[in-house]
Scaffold this motif. Sequence first.
Motif, PDB file in Angstrom:
ATOM      1  N   SER A 189       0.830  -1.204   0.000  1.00 18.94           N
ATOM      2  CA  SER A 189       0.000   0.000   0.000  1.00 18.94           C
ATOM      3  C   SER A 189       0.864   1.254   0.000  1.00 18.94           C
ATOM      4  N   TYR A 215      -6.306   4.292 -12.310  1.00 18.44           N
ATOM      5  CA  TYR A 215      -5.978   2.960 -11.809  1.00 18.44           C
ATOM      6  C   TYR A 215      -5.881   2.964 -10.282  1.00 18.44           C
ATOM      7  N   GLN A 216      -6.540   2.028  -9.644  1.00 18.33           N
ATOM      8  CA  GLN A 216      -6.560   1.824  -8.195  1.00 18.33           C
ATOM      9  C   GLN A 216      -7.236   2.956  -7.430  1.00 18.33           C
ATOM     10  N   ALA A 219      -9.571   2.205  -4.416  1.00 19.22           N
ATOM     11  CA  ALA A 219      -8.970   1.757  -3.153  1.00 19.22           C
ATOM     12  C   ALA A 219      -8.506   2.913  -2.291  1.00 19.22           C
TER      13      ALA A 219
END
Length: 965
Positions: A189, A215-216, A219
């Motif tokens: 992370s 992207y991502q 999260a």
Amino acid sequence: MRLQWVFVNLIRFVGLVIASVWMTLASAAPAWYTIQTEHFNIHYTQGHQLWAISAAKELEIVRDKVWQQQSRGLSKKADVVIFDPIHAANGFALPSTDNPLMALFTTPPQSDTAIANHNSWQQLLILHEYIHLVHLSQPSRHTWKQALRNVWDLYDVSQAMMPRWVAEGYATLVESKMTGRGRLYDNYSEALLRELAQQGALLSYEQLNDGNHEYQSKAMAYLLGARFLAWLEQRYSQQTLDSVWTRMRAVTSRDFTRAFKGVFAEHPATLYRRFIAEYTYQAMEKEQQEPVMASTLWQEYAYGASSPVLSADGSRLAIVEHDKEGRVKLNVYQTQDDPDAERKFMDKQRTLLNEDPQDVAEVRPKVFAKKTLYSLEPINFSGIRYPQWLDNNTLYFIASTADQANPKQRRGELFRWSVISNKVEQLTQNQAIRRFTLVEDGQTIYAEQVAYGYSELVKIHLPSQQVTALFDKQISTLYDFPSYSAAQQKLAFLKHTINADWQLYIQDVNARNTYPVPLPKGYQYLTQPSWSPDGDALYFVAGKNGALDIYRYELSTGALYQLTQGQALFQFPIAHKYGQLLYLSSGFEGVDMYQLSALQGELVNELEPRAQSGSVNGVNGEKAPNSYATVLPPARVHQDDMLSQRYDIWHQDASLTLGAQYASASTALINVGLKGSDFLEQLSWHIGHTQDVSRGQLQGNFAKLRYQYDQFQLDIHGFDFEVTNETSTSSDKVGEEQHGMFAQLSQHYQWGQLNLQTQFAGLFGKQAQRQQSVSQRWLRVGIKQSWLYDQQSFAIGQKLSGYWLEGQTAERNWQGQSLSASLFGKAFYIPMALSYQYAKRENQALQLGGFSSSLMSETRLANIIMAPELPFYTAQGNKYEGFSGAITLKESYPWLYFQQHQLDGQLFAQSYGIKWSVGFNGQTWLGKFSPAGLSDFKVDVGMSRVEGDSFENENRAWFGLWYDL
């Protein structure tokens, strides 16, 4: 007399069918059990018993520690369901002051995920979901507001909501600070966020909740949210942040922003900007200290990419790719450079300059795209994962399929794809496997098998489906990334034991001796091992100090080399020809593949002791840096004997229900009632009153009962209503009064993509028309069938239902048939549908118009064709035909539709417009386990233009919030 004879004998027949079905289901359906502790009711199926017993003890430990840490708990017992619906690590919580819910998915996370950093999956999951409940389910200190929350589930849940980044960020923060693990202290992370910071791609405050399609970005509510809240605690104090949650439940109503500003004297977006500035500054400082890496771009991908694998001769590379919508493809590329790509580029530049000599040609791309040889989309299965080459023309992979015992559950199974013929075959059934590796004959695989919370490393002989366990299974032990070297006859794999980090092992498959691979001192993240072609070296990714790096372990010398220095987010290293190594690296635009020398690297002298059993972030009860004063004890699998009992459907919870419906063509309704169910919604009920608040056309009372057991369902409705229509084409007021009882039995079957449902229904009661009351009763037998072929970008499916009816109204016998058929699918990802509806009655009129409600359900109105754009009882006839077509941009978007209604062979009306409907029901797990006042809730919206020869053309609209039990 004939009808009476049919009625009596059909009832007898149905009774025998029910008895036989019941006996079959009782032996086939998984039984549910409940463990009751002081503060939790834990529900599970028999295979999850040991996991549930351990969870019951851990739940009470977590509850006590959270109370010590923040003096907050739940005022009501929480229901906890333990199951494994998607064969992946997850969970959810539904906050409520009256009916708090936690769902724990038992399949553990894999080593290359952001949630791989845990002492035990069970402990981390329970803490995260319990914090959600404690954080969001606190009662209001406003007396009347809380009184309403106690009796009305829908209002209760709405008042518990916070911005997504706040809810997930805080749970992630506490998950980490009370375990010394979690995503706040996770190297993957941290490496991801540093990479995004160095690219200037950390999200703005407005984007933090739902991302921005980069992207991502989804999260970031967890990863950035937790770090921002930790920054607030460090800069101010834990007590200061905690005051925000206290202020949000005050007598004075405050949302999160108002509560935050009252404590910090700043808008949260203002402090978030400062946090991002400091975080970016630290990331840029680190980048300045990194040595330059001699790597080159090898291939660019459109968005996400994972699990690359080279064919044995290195000529082809298979990789799983997904786009921003989550749509997946398995693509096979040629590894050699494509000369046509460069030629096309040069031709384009020459054409550009010939047309405009003063123009400036494009800069040559860093790399030209490799030629795509083959591509596979999912076909009637979910996802494509972990491809492996058997030979240059055959790939094996894992995809999710419906479990044979429970169609709502998904399991990973092995498939084979012949790339030349494009033929796909499923090779395993009910093996529940994730990552795997092929033995050279293609008849055997080593795989991680996961069932009921156990992760096992097994050997599966595919022709016989014989499974051999390599080690004894334990809930406390996890496995991942088996990787077989045919050259060395060795198997590498990852193993995680409780309160420890992931370890990398090598097993000689012939001698069965196993030994650990040396790892760098202070590592925490470990994943993605892969062999060199000759098996002399093993590459893998490990993380330490917030960075990821690629390592090479040499079997002959036992030496460990570090090939990189944290310059990128390194993933999936695979050996390529000429001593080169390919790897993936991601940023805000997505994932790309790079190439570096596999022979470079620095010898790692400081190694982790082989008895390593913990993380540098703190384990075994020790506090991690910046942790809370109260932390959880070391994780363990609790094996205490605990009393369990069969699940009790009579443990019912009830809630007030309020609904409203409006249709410009007819009327406006208010629905008031009481709805209840057990936790699993095996037995549900709803009683209420519907009142017309517009034209006085519809009013009545209803009582409904539904019993579900596996694929069997019984519905019973009692009703008493009066409906009229003053806008009918007839000069008379048309309408009727009805009261009586309706019952329906249904049984569902599924074979792959084919679904079948059999139904038997009956009604008896009284009906009054034009002040004349008569008895009515009818029987209906029918079948519903559906089938779907889904290839993601293209899909085609069909639904077909047919019913035979026979009834008696007063002394008049009648009978009829009903048929509906629809064809639906997708083309270029765009959903579309066509449908046809037919109904015919002899000696009985069909009524057209009106809308379904809690009072008037279309399921039991055998002789009414609902159409919300038309008034109730707008027309009648003996034969009805309906034709419709619809199209939408996405499945969750409103539909653009066209509809025709024909009565007795004549076109009565047609309409076109937009409509949208969504239901919160048992089709989703969240809907199935939600409180009674939230489940079966439905939203209907529509706007249309209605045209016909017997009435004036009009624009009409409808809107509904109601319960469809």
